[in-house]
Write a protein that holds these residues in place. Sequence first.
Motif, mmCIF file in Angstrom:
data_model
loop_
_atom_site.group_PDB
_atom_site.id
_atom_site.type_symbol
_atom_site.label_atom_id
_atom_site.label_comp_id
_atom_site.label_asym_id
_atom_site.label_seq_id
_atom_site.Cartn_x
_atom_site.Cartn_y
_atom_site.Cartn_z
ATOM 1 N N ALA A 284 0.824 -1.330 -0.284
ATOM 2 C CA ALA A 284 -0.148 -0.188 -0.074
ATOM 3 C C ALA A 284 1.036 1.051 -0.110
ATOM 4 O O ALA A 284 1.382 1.127 0.795
ATOM 5 N N ALA A 285 0.662 2.022 -0.967
ATOM 6 C CA ALA A 285 1.148 3.499 -0.595
ATOM 7 C C ALA A 285 1.096 4.202 0.015
ATOM 8 O O ALA A 285 -0.075 3.958 0.819
ATOM 9 N N LYS A 286 1.534 5.282 0.579
ATOM 10 C CA LYS A 286 1.092 6.244 1.877
ATOM 11 C C LYS A 286 -0.492 6.811 1.412
ATOM 12 O O LYS A 286 -1.226 7.007 2.589
ATOM 13 N N SER A 287 -1.174 7.275 0.370
ATOM 14 C CA SER A 287 -2.542 7.543 0.003
ATOM 15 C C SER A 287 -3.416 6.435 0.207
ATOM 16 O O SER A 287 -4.335 6.527 -0.597
ATOM 17 N N ASN A 288 -2.780 5.115 0.098
ATOM 18 C CA ASN A 288 -3.326 4.068 -0.081
ATOM 19 C C ASN A 288 -4.008 3.282 1.591
ATOM 20 O O ASN A 288 -4.468 2.014 1.541
ATOM 21 N N ARG A 289 -2.844 3.662 2.319
ATOM 22 C CA ARG A 289 -3.408 3.528 3.825
ATOM 23 C C ARG A 289 -4.732 4.009 4.549
ATOM 24 O O ARG A 289 -4.940 5.201 3.735
ATOM 25 N N ILE A 290 -5.204 3.722 5.910
ATOM 26 C CA ILE A 290 -6.469 3.727 6.520
ATOM 27 C C ILE A 290 -6.549 5.612 6.366
ATOM 28 O O ILE A 290 -5.093 5.914 7.311
ATOM 29 N N SER A 291 -7.158 6.290 6.176
ATOM 30 C CA SER A 291 -7.598 7.545 6.889
ATOM 31 C C SER A 291 -8.705 7.906 7.333
ATOM 32 O O SER A 291 -8.258 9.036 7.997
ATOM 33 N N GLY A 292 -9.959 7.365 7.270
ATOM 34 C CA GLY A 292 -10.643 7.501 8.657
ATOM 35 C C GLY A 292 -10.880 6.787 9.665
ATOM 36 O O GLY A 292 -11.128 6.681 10.820
ATOM 37 N N PHE A 293 -10.435 5.341 9.531
ATOM 38 C CA PHE A 293 -10.511 4.383 10.566
ATOM 39 C C PHE A 293 -8.862 5.144 11.034
ATOM 40 O O PHE A 293 -8.036 5.583 11.212
ATOM 41 N N PHE A 294 -9.529 4.640 12.920
ATOM 42 C CA PHE A 294 -8.212 5.337 13.408
ATOM 43 C C PHE A 294 -7.531 6.696 13.311
ATOM 44 O O PHE A 294 -6.404 7.220 13.350
ATOM 45 N N SER A 295 -8.574 7.259 13.155
ATOM 46 C CA SER A 295 -7.860 8.808 13.165
ATOM 47 C C SER A 295 -8.771 9.538 13.972
ATOM 48 O O SER A 295 -8.995 10.703 13.605
#
Length: 744
Positions: A69-80
């Motif tokens: 996963a590229a940085k842009s494809n990593r979770i951004s909603g979960f655990f935010s």
Amino acid sequence: MNEILSIKGKFDHISNRSRPGSPKLPNGAKVSSKKLQKLIYDLQRMEQYWKKHKEIPGMLISVFYIKIAAKSNRISGFFSKSKASNEKIVGAKFGPDNKGKDRHIITYNVNAEDVQDSIKHASNAINILENQFGNEIDYKTFNDDKTINKLDFNSFDISRTMFKKIIVDAWFVEKFDIDESTVSGSDYRIVTFYNTGREIKHVLKNIGININNDQMLDEQTVRLSENDLKLLDERAPYLTAMSADDLSKYTSADFGIKDSFQNKTVPAPTTEPVVGVIDTPFDTNVYFSDWVDYEDRIDPNIPRETSDGNHGTCVDSIIVDGPSLNPELDDGCGRFRIKHFGVALSSSRTSSFTLIKKIESIIRENQDIKVWNISLGSETEVNKNFISAEGAALDKLQVEYNVIFVVSATNKRADESENKRIGAPADSINSIVVGAVDKDNNVPSYSRKGGVLSFFIKPDISCFGGDTNGYMKVVDSYGQIDDRGTSFSAAWITRKLAYLIEVIGLSREVAKALIIDSAYGWGVLPKNHNYIGNGIVPRNIKDILETQNDEIRFVIQGISDKWNTYNYNLPIPTDKDNKYPFFARATMCYFSKCTRAQGVDYTNTELDLYLGRIKDNGNVDSINENHQSDLTDTHISEEDARNNFRKWDTVKHINQTVKASARPKKVYKNPMWGINVKSKDRLGHNNRKNIPFGIVVTLKEMNGENRIDDFIQRLNLRGWIVSKIDVQERINVYNQAEQDIEWE
């Protein structure tokens, strides 16, 4: 032959003014309420798990992605909750998916609020899917802003942005789980723990393990005994990010070398450059002992054998007097003085923990030495998912002290596996790791297989190391002998690197780039690159510092300080038809801060190189057709970016293929060429600031003409400071600088 040019000009810096677009699903993707419900179930299971484990303040939860996963494809909603998910990453490794392909497994340090907030957002997203999209949404519908913007998100208690983030996260994530590691062993091990936000000494004390400062390698890495390891496995296996045996055998391979004793002499040393060597002991009785300043850093209570000093002495013999011992290998670099530190014995196992501490103190106490040779190699193979403690220590020291290490790619014994992987510290990313070839430029019998963290090229380069079809002459405690190994090929590269830095006066970044560029040439990456790296370095230093008459080679230094560091003022000569009659290639090197606890995501900073004509839209038309930073281009996968454009690697080589049928390139409205260095910061800690880089550019004239004078004239007219790297002149300057001045 043309001399290399050193050119100096101003690089400008700009920040990245673009902002991430709205989250999108990739082509063909679709997300169902069933998938979201499964992820909610995973998180609820994590909640129950961590209610039983109170040893740390938060929760360590691993996210199993469906791919690299590229940085842009990593979770951004979960655990935010409270801060970005990416800032909560504490470890990363590769693991197989259900088809056997590598995918990321990334561990996050989160708290109860993060998990509860994630469950709430996922539940609300499920309500939208069930009420508006028949339980499933595909990429066409999701990526249609008109459709999504019509939804009344307030009635579902979720923002439009969070909904989109959760849906995209759900596509890229297979599951949430606990990634436990077993560390038990019959001896001491070096264990690196996840960063839990609490001092590791206190965390371990909670599970019954008491440690003192002498056991700590850094804030998260500790040396533990067999009993402590058992306790760790029983009570908190989830704390371990990685572990490795502490006791290793650092040896040269046992090759059955033959004696060919000869008496030799050598002139007394004067002002020759000093190289640092960290190895087994040095025998002070050899003929060149006046050239070696020796310090013994080995516990005097450890029993020794006469042969314990053979390896270190042999390495020194090449660095001091290699061309005299092997006239056919004369590299034109002369002789070098050595400051040698004995840190390990060939006849016994050595603590990796103790070795690292010794190396750290040696570098700290000898900051006047810039080039260091380490030809000690562990028999144990490096791990596929993390850098060795020894390799990480070298990487850190190179960033902190502006030094460079030349490391041998380690040898295997004749009875070992054909595909045995390299051993520590040959997985050091910032170092120049050196493999070997025989006299016919083939992979020798003792070579171990490189490649680090799935895609880093190690060894970096190779040169002659000897084999049964032609040995190398070296000197050990018994006299002159015939031997072979990567230790000796590394010694020859140490000589070249020290010559470029100490005598010629180049920066370590430029010197490293020149060495690697000389090995790569105009070819492609060798098929056997896992054994010989980017290629074979020419034997004579002149072949690195001079080019053919139809070539122009120049070196340039800069510092990356923002997202884009650039110069659009390179006046490449044109022909009578106002076209560029050149093939081009370039090599860039830099030294990155690294975080070992991040596992496979080890290097903190990415510098990406673009070189070429300036298109009418103002962008550089890079010679390798690299579009990673083209904001309108999103089709390059992380795996392709790593494999094809060396993303996150500290060495970048780009080139055009030399073809007889090639034609000169047209000139755009802007007649200049440009250099772009784009930076990325993996962890968001401002690691992209103040990073020196060195670039070597070679232009080859398609019709065989010598255009260097034209190029120099154009550079001067455009305000560049140009100087030829005149070897004899640089030697004279070095000698004058080293002379003692007597004040009256």
